[in-house]
Design an enzyme around this catalytic site. Structure first.
Site, PDB file in Angstrom:
ATOM      1  N   GLN A   1      49.676  11.911  49.728  1.00  0.00           N
ATOM      2  CA  GLN A   1      48.240  11.977  49.401  1.00  0.00           C
ATOM      3  C   GLN A   1      47.654  10.584  49.158  1.00  0.00           C
ATOM      4  O   GLN A   1      46.467  10.366  49.377  1.00  0.00           O
ATOM      5  CB  GLN A   1      48.006  12.834  48.152  1.00  0.00           C
ATOM      6  CG  GLN A   1      48.205  14.321  48.360  1.00  0.00           C
ATOM      7  CD  GLN A   1      49.606  14.751  47.966  1.00  0.00           C
ATOM      8  OE1 GLN A   1      50.563  13.999  48.125  1.00  0.00           O
ATOM      9  NE2 GLN A   1      49.743  15.962  47.467  1.00  0.00           N
TER      10      GLN A   1
ATOM     11  N   ARG B   1      42.851  20.608  48.033  1.00  0.00           N
ATOM     12  CA  ARG B   1      43.864  20.366  47.014  1.00  0.00           C
ATOM     13  C   ARG B   1      43.237  19.519  45.906  1.00  0.00           C
ATOM     14  O   ARG B   1      42.090  19.115  46.020  1.00  0.00           O
ATOM     15  CB  ARG B   1      45.095  19.686  47.626  1.00  0.00           C
ATOM     16  CG  ARG B   1      44.702  18.629  48.648  1.00  0.00           C
ATOM     17  CD  ARG B   1      45.498  17.427  48.679  1.00  0.00           C
ATOM     18  NE  ARG B   1      45.652  16.806  47.402  1.00  0.00           N
ATOM     19  CZ  ARG B   1      44.723  16.028  46.833  1.00  0.00           C
ATOM     20  NH1 ARG B   1      43.550  15.777  47.418  1.00  0.00           N
ATOM     21  NH2 ARG B   1      44.943  15.465  45.660  1.00  0.00           N
ATOM     22  N   GLY B   2      44.034  19.256  44.866  1.00  0.00           N
ATOM     23  CA  GLY B   2      43.461  18.558  43.707  1.00  0.00           C
ATOM     24  C   GLY B   2      42.951  19.619  42.739  1.00  0.00           C
ATOM     25  O   GLY B   2      42.254  20.557  43.155  1.00  0.00           O
ATOM     26  N   ALA B   3      43.315  19.461  41.463  1.00  0.00           N
ATOM     27  CA  ALA B   3      43.060  20.529  40.501  1.00  0.00           C
ATOM     28  C   ALA B   3      41.589  20.995  40.445  1.00  0.00           C
ATOM     29  O   ALA B   3      41.305  22.188  40.578  1.00  0.00           O
ATOM     30  CB  ALA B   3      43.564  20.091  39.134  1.00  0.00           C
TER      31      ALA B   3
ATOM     32  N   ASP C   1      46.874  17.629  36.604  1.00  0.00           N
ATOM     33  CA  ASP C   1      46.706  19.021  37.041  1.00  0.00           C
ATOM     34  C   ASP C   1      46.707  19.983  35.867  1.00  0.00           C
ATOM     35  O   ASP C   1      46.235  21.102  35.972  1.00  0.00           O
ATOM     36  CB  ASP C   1      47.816  19.393  38.028  1.00  0.00           C
ATOM     37  CG  ASP C   1      47.657  18.586  39.299  1.00  0.00           C
ATOM     38  OD1 ASP C   1      48.118  17.427  39.325  1.00  0.00           O
ATOM     39  OD2 ASP C   1      47.042  19.098  40.247  1.00  0.00           O
TER      40      ASP C   1
ATOM     41  N   ASN D   1      51.228  16.014  36.198  1.00  0.00           N
ATOM     42  CA  ASN D   1      50.550  15.464  37.376  1.00  0.00           C
ATOM     43  C   ASN D   1      51.560  15.381  38.521  1.00  0.00           C
ATOM     44  O   ASN D   1      52.740  15.731  38.377  1.00  0.00           O
ATOM     45  CB  ASN D   1      49.954  14.079  37.053  1.00  0.00           C
ATOM     46  CG  ASN D   1      48.978  13.614  38.112  1.00  0.00           C
ATOM     47  OD1 ASN D   1      48.096  14.359  38.526  1.00  0.00           O
ATOM     48  ND2 ASN D   1      49.116  12.382  38.593  1.00  0.00           N
ATOM     49  N   LYS D   2      51.112  14.913  39.644  1.00  0.00           N
ATOM     50  CA  LYS D   2      51.936  14.845  40.862  1.00  0.00           C
ATOM     51  C   LYS D   2      53.301  14.205  40.577  1.00  0.00           C
ATOM     52  O   LYS D   2      53.385  13.224  39.833  1.00  0.00           O
ATOM     53  CB  LYS D   2      51.154  14.040  41.916  1.00  0.00           C
ATOM     54  CG  LYS D   2      51.822  13.875  43.253  1.00  0.00           C
ATOM     55  CD  LYS D   2      52.264  15.178  43.883  1.00  0.00           C
ATOM     56  CE  LYS D   2      51.156  16.190  44.055  1.00  0.00           C
ATOM     57  NZ  LYS D   2      51.661  17.542  44.450  1.00  0.00           N
TER      58      LYS D   2
ATOM     59  N   ARG E   1      48.595  28.793  43.763  1.00  0.00           N
ATOM     60  CA  ARG E   1      49.281  27.572  43.307  1.00  0.00           C
ATOM     61  C   ARG E   1      49.446  27.650  41.781  1.00  0.00           C
ATOM     62  O   ARG E   1      48.468  27.867  41.066  1.00  0.00           O
ATOM     63  CB  ARG E   1      48.496  26.305  43.704  1.00  0.00           C
ATOM     64  CG  ARG E   1      48.475  26.086  45.221  1.00  0.00           C
ATOM     65  CD  ARG E   1      48.089  24.675  45.596  1.00  0.00           C
ATOM     66  NE  ARG E   1      49.132  23.720  45.267  1.00  0.00           N
ATOM     67  CZ  ARG E   1      48.961  22.402  45.283  1.00  0.00           C
ATOM     68  NH1 ARG E   1      47.788  21.890  45.613  1.00  0.00           N
ATOM     69  NH2 ARG E   1      49.957  21.591  44.978  1.00  0.00           N
TER      70      ARG E   1
END
Ligand code: MRU
Length: 366
Positions: free
Chosen positions: A203, A53-55, A244, A254-255, A90
């Site tokens: 996370q 995960r993570g862009a 992201d 972002n998150k 995603r």
């Protein structure tokens, strides 16, 4: 970065020269597991179900997926199919589309017989470039931290709040938001990080805290709701988050929860910075709120929580009543006006079209 004595990236080519090995992030911090992905379906599952995960890491993983596809079928039709299949995994992080477009652009003009070698060459470059970009973000962010440190009493730490995991686990190595923190520590500047737990998937609690602890960076885990209070009390010198997808006008997606931190930072005069690698800029969109698709993930991520049980095994428990529904938007958008600066690999700029174009003039008029 290091896990114990060993240097790891988050993703690397398997010894068979074809499959890809990843750190399976679903089990951290309690179990360190490596998985081998040998098919495009496995790559798609790993991205969708957040083994990775993570862009930036999603982008690199997808690029490996394209390379794997080329070993099975290097035709144009297969190239388009793998682009489509992985693109659907995603929706929010733009690095996924960036990496897929990049791979297709490199491979399309080549004869089918040359595509496998070219694909693995390019994916290795994408991974190396990500590491270099993050180091550059680190160097620029370090200058900001140094300036804050200069205003502090000797030995007093610079307190940094971060949200989600924009650390080395979210990238190939180093991280975006955390790269300046690691470099500050290397430079001997005392830093302390408030780590937002980052519900629903935690996370921050599971990944960022593990990363920072592994590298000896002093940190404190806080619940997501604590940030505003800490800022009111003057306990946070700066916020650094990742992103992201950032628009051409400087809106930062972002998150989920990032926007609330930016509002609290704005209200309390705390500088709010974003670690922004250029592949995360979506030059095709301007208004983040109306134009960026926000991933809606399973309600189970809200209703259930994973942790380590007393027997040391990973367990999942329910925290809400069986029949209570849950919504799970995974990202939000922080308007550019709340962002103090974007820390890119080319330096720091204002979150505005002018600011971004000053650093990326080749994008003017496109
Ligand atoms: O859903 P995730 O864990 O893939 O989301 C990642 C984030 O939102 C990170 O905070 C991030 O900054 C982008 S990756 C550097």
């Amino acid at each position: 970065m290091h896990v114990g004595d060993k240097h790891y990236r988050t993703i690397w080519l398997n010894d068979d020269g074809k499959s890809v090995d990843i750190i399976d992030q679903r089990w951290l911090p309690h179990e360190f597991r490596i998985e081998t992905l040998g098919t495009v379906d496995q790559v798609a599952t790993a991205i969708r179900d957040m083994w990775v995960r993570g862009a930036p890491l999603i982008g690199a993983t997808a690029a490996y997926g394209v390379a794997i596809q080329m070993t099975v079928d290097p035709s144009d039709a297969a190239l388009d199919r793998v682009w489509q299949q992985l693109h659907e995994t995603r929706p929010t992080a733009i690095n996924l589309r960036w990496a897929l477009d990049d791979m297709r652009k490199v491979l399309r003009p080549l004869p089918a017989g040359e595509r496998v070698a070219a694909a693995y060459r390019r994916v290795a470059e994408i991974a190396d470039e990500d590491v270099e970009i993050n180091r550059s973000i680190g160097r620029s962010g370090l200058e900001i931290i140094k300036k804050i440190a200069a205003r502090k009493k000797p030995g007093e730490p610079v307190n940094i709040l971060t949200h989600c995991n924009a650390g080395w686990l979210a990238t190939v190595d180093y991280g975006t938001a955390t790269a300046p923190i690691y470099l500050a520590k290397e430079a001997g500047i005392p830093v302390h990080v408030y780590v937002d737990e980052t519900r629903p998937r935690n996370q921050g609690a599971q990944l960022t805290a593990w990363e920072l602890g592994g590298d000896g960076v002093p940190h404190t885990l806080v619940v997501d709701n604590a940030g505003g209070h800490l800022m009111q009390r003057g306990m946070v010198d700066m916020v650094i988050v990742g992103t992201d997808r950032t628009t051409a006008d400087g809106d930062v997606c972002n998150k989920i929860g990032t926007y609330l931190k930016a509002l609290a930072a704005h209200d309390n005069g705390v500088p709010f910075y974003v670690g922004l690698p250029s592949p995360t800029i979506d030059w095709t969109v301007r208004d983040g709120v109306s134009e960026i698709p926000i991933e809606e993930r399973s309600a189970d991520e809200v209703s259930l929580v994973q942790g380590r049980g007393p027997d040391g095994k990973t367990v999942t428990v329910r925290i809400s009543p069986e029949n209570t529904g849950a919504a799970n938007p995974a990202f939000d958008v922080t308007p550019a006006r709340l962002v103090t600066g974007l820390i890119t690999e080319r330096g720091v700029c204002e979150a505005s079209p002018e600011g971004l174009l000053k650093l990326f003039p080749e994008r003017a008029g496109r």
